[in-house]
Design a protein around this motif. Structure first.
Motif, PDB file in Angstrom:
ATOM      1  N   ILE A  41       1.252  -0.950   0.174  1.00 33.97           N
ATOM      2  CA  ILE A  41      -0.449  -0.518  -0.344  1.00 33.97           C
ATOM      3  C   ILE A  41       0.839   1.411   0.530  1.00 33.97           C
ATOM      4  O   ILE A  41       1.642   1.086   0.574  1.00 33.97           O
ATOM      5  N   PHE A  42       0.625   2.224  -1.201  1.00 33.88           N
ATOM      6  CA  PHE A  42       1.422   3.650  -1.115  1.00 33.88           C
ATOM      7  C   PHE A  42       0.354   4.355  -1.475  1.00 33.88           C
ATOM      8  O   PHE A  42      -1.021   4.148  -1.632  1.00 33.88           O
ATOM      9  N   ARG A  43       0.720   5.612  -0.264  1.00 28.95           N
ATOM     10  CA  ARG A  43      -0.498   6.903  -0.104  1.00 28.95           C
ATOM     11  C   ARG A  43      -0.232   8.241  -1.877  1.00 28.95           C
ATOM     12  O   ARG A  43       1.397   8.146  -1.822  1.00 28.95           O
ATOM     13  N   ILE A  44      -1.000   8.235  -2.112  1.00 25.22           N
ATOM     14  CA  ILE A  44      -0.715   9.634  -2.746  1.00 25.22           C
ATOM     15  C   ILE A  44      -1.008  10.404  -2.223  1.00 25.22           C
ATOM     16  O   ILE A  44      -2.658  10.908  -2.916  1.00 25.22           O
ATOM     17  N   GLY A  45      -0.246  11.606  -2.425  1.00 18.23           N
ATOM     18  CA  GLY A  45      -0.778  13.068  -2.079  1.00 18.23           C
ATOM     19  C   GLY A  45      -2.132  11.939  -0.858  1.00 18.23           C
ATOM     20  O   GLY A  45      -1.637  11.199  -0.172  1.00 18.23           O
ATOM     21  N   ASP A  46      -3.249  13.582  -0.283  1.00 19.07           N
ATOM     22  CA  ASP A  46      -3.310  13.050   0.691  1.00 19.07           C
ATOM     23  C   ASP A  46      -5.089  12.531   0.215  1.00 19.07           C
ATOM     24  O   ASP A  46      -6.073  11.627   1.939  1.00 19.07           O
ATOM     25  N   ARG A  47      -5.520  12.032  -0.642  1.00 20.45           N
ATOM     26  CA  ARG A  47      -6.876  11.553  -0.951  1.00 20.45           C
ATOM     27  C   ARG A  47      -6.808   9.787  -1.630  1.00 20.45           C
ATOM     28  O   ARG A  47      -7.440   9.346  -1.426  1.00 20.45           O
ATOM     29  N   LEU A  48      -5.536   9.780  -1.989  1.00 18.39           N
ATOM     30  CA  LEU A  48      -5.569   8.577  -2.891  1.00 18.39           C
ATOM     31  C   LEU A  48      -4.388   7.029  -2.275  1.00 18.39           C
ATOM     32  O   LEU A  48      -3.589   7.684  -0.986  1.00 18.39           O
ATOM     33  N   THR A  49      -4.998   5.954  -2.568  1.00 18.32           N
ATOM     34  CA  THR A  49      -4.348   5.054  -1.792  1.00 18.32           C
ATOM     35  C   THR A  49      -4.229   4.410  -3.653  1.00 18.32           C
ATOM     36  O   THR A  49      -5.202   3.635  -3.868  1.00 18.32           O
ATOM     37  N   ALA A  50      -3.046   3.745  -3.430  1.00 16.92           N
ATOM     38  CA  ALA A  50      -2.489   2.773  -4.505  1.00 16.92           C
ATOM     39  C   ALA A  50      -2.507   1.530  -3.974  1.00 16.92           C
ATOM     40  O   ALA A  50      -1.068   1.632  -3.195  1.00 16.92           O
ATOM     41  N   ARG A  51      -2.856   0.638  -4.792  1.00 18.79           N
ATOM     42  CA  ARG A  51      -2.364  -1.174  -4.047  1.00 18.79           C
ATOM     43  C   ARG A  51      -1.599  -1.783  -5.186  1.00 18.79           C
ATOM     44  O   ARG A  51      -2.617  -2.446  -6.439  1.00 18.79           O
ATOM     45  N   PHE A  52      -0.365  -2.456  -4.789  1.00 12.42           N
ATOM     46  CA  PHE A  52       0.553  -3.079  -6.151  1.00 12.42           C
ATOM     47  C   PHE A  52      -0.565  -4.766  -5.344  1.00 12.42           C
ATOM     48  O   PHE A  52      -0.012  -4.841  -4.081  1.00 12.42           O
ATOM     49  N   PRO A  53      -0.869  -5.511  -6.050  1.00 11.48           N
ATOM     50  CA  PRO A  53      -0.533  -7.200  -5.410  1.00 11.48           C
ATOM     51  C   PRO A  53       0.249  -7.198  -5.110  1.00 11.48           C
ATOM     52  O   PRO A  53       1.840  -7.559  -5.930  1.00 11.48           O
ATOM     53  N   LEU A  54       0.433  -8.451  -3.858  1.00 13.44           N
ATOM     54  CA  LEU A  54       2.128  -9.062  -4.258  1.00 13.44           C
ATOM     55  C   LEU A  54       2.606 -10.502  -5.061  1.00 13.44           C
ATOM     56  O   LEU A  54       3.232 -10.854  -5.035  1.00 13.44           O
ATOM     57  N   GLU A  55       1.227 -10.722  -4.607  1.00 15.47           N
ATOM     58  CA  GLU A  55       0.986 -12.739  -5.236  1.00 15.47           C
ATOM     59  C   GLU A  55       0.831 -12.589  -7.277  1.00 15.47           C
ATOM     60  O   GLU A  55       0.291 -11.868  -7.270  1.00 15.47           O
ATOM     61  N   PRO A  56       2.196 -13.328  -7.013  1.00 16.34           N
ATOM     62  CA  PRO A  56       2.525 -13.339  -9.002  1.00 16.34           C
ATOM     63  C   PRO A  56       0.720 -14.305  -9.619  1.00 16.34           C
ATOM     64  O   PRO A  56       0.325 -15.572  -8.930  1.00 16.34           O
ATOM     65  N   ARG A  57       0.352 -13.500 -10.587  1.00 18.00           N
ATOM     66  CA  ARG A  57      -0.646 -14.446 -11.445  1.00 18.00           C
ATOM     67  C   ARG A  57      -0.559 -14.032 -12.990  1.00 18.00           C
ATOM     68  O   ARG A  57       0.180 -13.148 -13.187  1.00 18.00           O
ATOM     69  N   GLU A  58      -1.080 -14.280 -13.961  1.00 11.53           N
ATOM     70  CA  GLU A  58      -1.053 -13.744 -15.119  1.00 11.53           C
ATOM     71  C   GLU A  58      -2.252 -12.663 -15.253  1.00 11.53           C
ATOM     72  O   GLU A  58      -2.337 -12.100 -14.364  1.00 11.53           O
ATOM     73  N   VAL A  59      -1.114 -11.734 -15.800  1.00 12.29           N
ATOM     74  CA  VAL A  59      -1.362 -10.568 -15.992  1.00 12.29           C
ATOM     75  C   VAL A  59      -2.910 -10.014 -16.557  1.00 12.29           C
ATOM     76  O   VAL A  59      -3.780  -9.241 -15.928  1.00 12.29           O
ATOM     77  N   ASP A  60      -3.808 -10.697 -17.278  1.00 11.05           N
ATOM     78  CA  ASP A  60      -4.832 -10.538 -17.678  1.00 11.05           C
ATOM     79  C   ASP A  60      -6.202 -11.121 -15.925  1.00 11.05           C
ATOM     80  O   ASP A  60      -6.970 -10.509 -15.905  1.00 11.05           O
ATOM     81  N   ALA A  61      -5.184 -12.331 -15.962  1.00  9.32           N
ATOM     82  CA  ALA A  61      -6.045 -12.371 -14.692  1.00  9.32           C
ATOM     83  C   ALA A  61      -6.356 -11.761 -13.329  1.00  9.32           C
ATOM     84  O   ALA A  61      -7.364 -11.642 -12.514  1.00  9.32           O
ATOM     85  N   ALA A  62      -5.508 -11.054 -13.400  1.00  9.45           N
ATOM     86  CA  ALA A  62      -5.159  -9.756 -12.223  1.00  9.45           C
ATOM     87  C   ALA A  62      -6.002  -8.399 -12.849  1.00  9.45           C
ATOM     88  O   ALA A  62      -5.960  -8.291 -11.771  1.00  9.45           O
ATOM     89  N   ARG A  63      -5.779  -8.399 -13.878  1.00 14.73           N
ATOM     90  CA  ARG A  63      -6.334  -7.469 -14.159  1.00 14.73           C
ATOM     91  C   ARG A  63      -8.398  -7.182 -14.833  1.00 14.73           C
ATOM     92  O   ARG A  63      -8.655  -6.466 -13.555  1.00 14.73           O
TER      93      ARG A  63
END
Length: 307
Positions: A41-63
């Motif tokens: 989890i990363f904050r972007i400014g005061d209003r937003l949060t970016a979430r980066f999945p930790l477990e590998p998977r196929e790109v299309d499945a992740a999307r």
């Protein structure tokens, strides 16, 4: 925490944000310390949060998964008086990170792992109100997807046996095995699927002044056993608030005990799986099991169904 877990370096996040969302280039980006197990989890400014999945998977499945999460978040948004994240964008893979990632609104508050609401009856009432509001969302004919918790308890026999076996040096396993033998036989009793958050654990609940301030990780919203969100009674509440929670929801004995069984199934996995990699989650599993076993076996059915 997971085999093949993805690294999410800060400089990679900064570059992805700047390249894909230039309107946010002027906003500070900072990593958020989290006991979560699914995303960095990363904050972007005061209003937003970016979430980066930790477990590998196929790109299309992740999307596809991120798009389903966003759809679930939109479905829940505004359906209760408690804030939940609003989906903002889905980012693309880039140099240094191989999967799509998501951006949503930031919610203020302290997670319940850091501000324990377990003794608060007022919090228990808030939590019951949230569960009731989620249950009121129209399933639109949908039923349990078959993935994860929320279908039939015996479908988890193999997983629970794995957990029991892996916990032999950590827990007093024989009584826990006997407990599951009883729990797995609890029938649905004809109860139709209702909408559930699906993962009401302390790390997904925000607290402010001993009250419920918001609910996170809403991407699992969907139809399931109505008892599934009752796991929160054991994950989050001590005895008196737990009874207040039950009374407000009007749970009968069968539904209540199925909720206990779903909490057991989840807690058994937390203790051993995260013992070394996420001690906070492992301790949470132990505390939940202690609450579950303290009230076992349940007494005879109560005439009102609310004690």
């Amino acid at each position: 925490m997971h085999d093949g877990q993805l690294a999410v370096p800060f400089d990679v996040v900064r570059e992805l944000v700047d390249a894909q969302f230039p309107e946010w280039r002027s906003l500070p980006v900072r990593r958020i310390a989290s006991q979560g197990t699914v995303n960095a989890i990363f904050r972007i400014g005061d209003r937003l949060t970016a979430r980066f999945p930790l477990e590998p998977r196929e790109v299309d499945a992740a999307r596809d998964w991120l798009e389903r999460e966003a759809e679930a978040a939109r479905e829940l948004l505004g359906r209760t008086r408690f804030p939940t994240p609003e989906p903002v964008a889905i980012g693309e893979p880039g140099d240094g990170y191989p999967l799509p990632w998501s951006v949503q609104t930031w919610l203020p508050g302290v997670v319940a792992t850091d501000s324990d609401p377990g003794e608060s009856v007022a919090f228990a009432h808030d939590l019951a109100e949230f569960v009731r509001g989620v249950r009121a969302i129209d399933t639109r004919g949908r039923t349990f997807s078959g993935q994860g918790r929320g279908g039939e308890l015996p479908a988890h026999d193999e997983w629970v046996e794995t957990c029991l076996r892996r916990s032999e040096t950590l827990l007093d396993v024989p009584p826990l095995r006997r407990m599951w033998e009883v729990m797995r036989e609890l029938p649905r009793g004809g109860a139709p699927d209702l909408m559930n958050h699906g993962d009401l654990i302390p790390g997904n609940v925000l607290v402010s002044d001993g009250r419920l301030a918001g609910v996170l990780d809403v991407g699992g919203l969907g139809p399931a056993d109505p008892a599934l969100d009752l796991v929160s009674a054991w994950h989050l509440l001590e005895r008196e608030p737990r009874q207040a929670f039950r009374q407000q929801l009007g749970c009968d004995d069968l539904e209540w005990e199925r909720g206990r069984a779903w909490a057991f199934q989840q807690a058994m996995g937390l203790v051993w799986y995260y013992q070394q990699t996420n001690p906070t989650m492992s301790r949470m599993g132990r505390r939940t099991l202690a609450r579950i076993t303290a009230g076992w076996p349940p007494g005879p059915p109560a005439s009102t169904g609310t004690t």
